[in-house]
Design an enzyme around this catalytic site. Structure first.
Site, short mmCIF file in Angstrom:
data_model
loop_
_atom_site.label_atom_id
_atom_site.label_comp_id
_atom_site.label_asym_id
_atom_site.label_seq_id
_atom_site.Cartn_x
_atom_site.Cartn_y
_atom_site.Cartn_z
N ASP A 9 116.84 96.78 6.14
CA ASP A 9 116.92 98.07 6.84
C ASP A 9 117.23 97.96 8.35
O ASP A 9 116.64 98.69 9.17
CB ASP A 9 115.61 98.86 6.67
CG ASP A 9 115.35 99.28 5.23
OD1 ASP A 9 116.06 98.81 4.33
OD2 ASP A 9 114.40 100.06 5.00
N LYS A 102 118.52 102.03 -1.42
CA LYS A 102 117.25 102.41 -2.05
C LYS A 102 116.79 103.76 -1.52
O LYS A 102 117.10 104.10 -0.37
CB LYS A 102 116.18 101.36 -1.74
CG LYS A 102 115.92 101.16 -0.24
CD LYS A 102 114.97 100.01 0.01
CE LYS A 102 114.78 99.73 1.50
NZ LYS A 102 114.06 100.75 2.25
N CYS A 161 108.83 98.19 5.26
CA CYS A 161 109.82 97.73 4.27
C CYS A 161 109.94 96.21 4.20
O CYS A 161 110.21 95.66 3.12
CB CYS A 161 111.17 98.40 4.54
SG CYS A 161 111.09 100.19 4.22
#
Ligand SMILES: [Zn+2]
Length: 207
Positions: A9, A102, A161
């Site tokens: 990310d 995602k 994450c």
């Protein structure tokens, strides 16, 4: 057997100037670019993947009054500049073998909730409607298909994450390390507890 780098990310919305900015995000991008500057193989990686939070309608993951634990300002909307990888990664983007998206219709902290697309597929694949099959291969399957047994996890955010991706990688049976110095946290005060939790799950934590 092979080793993968999972870049988690490192997207505009999670870096300085983004809608859910994490202090140090842009520096993570440039540090990763330095690591991969002479190619993934020189850095010891057989393959590199980059996860992307990629939201269409993730329900209560988005909130007008977010608590920054379970709900968040609107971020990383699929196809918008905020969801793109930070430009600090541009010099090494050719080293990224798959983009793992995602969270289209759910919250999804772990990259292992995502599916891998090649750069070509990532541009050419239409977004699925709710309930339709998601494009790409599940990350664990994609990695195993390339003989990967060991992964290094880095990126944003350490306490969400990155943590979720590392824990899932361990559950999936990969040998896992987190490159803590190549991460940035939403709540820096909580990082030492997060790293302890990772160690307890069998994840190696490197500087
Ligand atoms: Zn999200």
């Amino acid at each position: 057997m092979a080793k993968a780098l999972i870049i988690v990310d490192v997207q505009n919305d999670f870096c300085e100037g983004g809608s859910l900015a994490v202090a140090g995000g842009a520096a993570v991008a440039s540090s990763l670019a330095a690591v991969l500057g002479n190619g993934a193989a020189s850095a010891g990686f057989d393959t590199v993947v980059a996860t992307q939070d990629w939201h269409i309608d993730p329900g209560s993951h988005f909130a007008a009054e977010p608590d920054f634990q379970h709900s968040w300002p609107v971020h990383c909307v699929a196809g918008t500049p905020g969801a793109a990888l930070h430009p600090g990664l541009d010099p090494v983007v050719h080293s990224i073998d798959a983009f793992v998206r995602k969270g289209r219709y759910e919250d999804a902290y772990s990259g292992f909730q995502g599916r891998a697309l090649t750069a070509h597929e990532a541009v050419g694949t239409p977004e699925p409607a709710p309930g339709e099959a998601l494009p790409g291969a599940p990350l664990a399957e994609w990695l195993r298909g390339r003989g990967v047994d060991s992964v290094v996890v880095a990126g944003i955010a350490t306490d969400f994450c990155v943590k979720a991706t590392a824990l899932d990688a361990a559950r999936e049976g990969f040998e896992v390390s987190v490159a803590a110095g190549l991460t940035a946290a939403v709540h820096p005060d909580g990082v030492s507890a997060v790293l302890e939790e990772l160690r307890a799950a069998g994840v190696r934590v490197d500087d």
